[in-house]
Design an enzyme around this catalytic site. Structure first.
Site, PDB file in Angstrom:
ATOM      1  CG  LEU A 199      13.244 -31.190 -18.232  1.00  0.00           C
ATOM      2  CD1 LEU A 199      14.716 -30.924 -17.944  1.00  0.00           C
ATOM      3  CD2 LEU A 199      12.819 -32.495 -17.599  1.00  0.00           C
ATOM      4  CD  GLU A 230       8.925 -35.430   1.411  1.00  0.00           C
ATOM      5  OE1 GLU A 230       8.616 -36.613   1.172  1.00  0.00           O
ATOM      6  OE2 GLU A 230       8.335 -34.721   2.227  1.00  0.00           O
ATOM      7  CG  HIS A 282      11.176 -34.317 -10.289  1.00  0.00           C
ATOM      8  ND1 HIS A 282      10.670 -33.042 -10.194  1.00  0.00           N
ATOM      9  CD2 HIS A 282      10.908 -34.734 -11.546  1.00  0.00           C
ATOM     10  CE1 HIS A 282      10.121 -32.700 -11.338  1.00  0.00           C
ATOM     11  NE2 HIS A 282      10.251 -33.711 -12.179  1.00  0.00           N
TER      12      HIS A 282
END
Length: 154
Positions: free
Chosen positions: A47, A81, A84
């Protein structure tokens, strides 16, 4: 007129060392095979890559900055999971695409977004998918097109 030697900046998000090593190896081999120069900046995750490329591009327009002809973005995002994964993968791609279009920057995209580590390894390995090499080659190709279409070097 002698054409300037191509200079690239590789920005790698190093969140998975073994995979990152392969991506970087593929990219540097492709760049060296073309006879271009390169620098590497390492950040902790994918990111950050668009922001660092934007800063490097801005710095290149200052008297003390290095001017780069193009950029190679390398990183790995592995699904977990939570949501994100989607945020990081999508926003990294969007940020790089926005930069490329808005500033006409040649950016080779070598950020892997995969479900599991084995997928990333097979795509990153120079002997298999060589996505790092493919990203560098795409950047070099785009630099050539930029010079042809816009008559611009750096």
């Amino acid at each position: 007129m002698v054409e300037d030697k191509i200079r690239l900046l590789i920005v790698e998000g190093r969140s998975h060392s073994g995979i990152s090593d392969e991506l970087l190896r593929g990219a540097t081999q492709a760049i060296e095979a073309r006879g271009a120069d390169y620098d590497v900046i390492t950040v902790s995750n994918a990111l950050q890559i668009p922001t660092v490329i934007a800063m490097a591009e801005d710095a290149g327009h200052r008297p003390v900055g290095v001017r780069y002809d193009g950029y190679v973005a390398l990183g790995v995002v592995i699904r977990g999971e939570t949501y994100h994964f989607e945020l990081v993968a999508n926003e990294t791609a969007r940020g790089l695409q926005d930069l490329g279009v808005a500033k006409r920057l040649p950016i080779g995209f070598g950020v892997l977004a995969v479900d599991e580590e084995a997928q990333a390894l097979s795509r990153a390995r120079v002997s298999e998918g060589d996505r790092g090499g493919a990203a560098a080659k795409a950047c070099l190709e785009t630099i050539g097109l930029k010079r042809q279409l816009l008559g611009q070097a750096r």
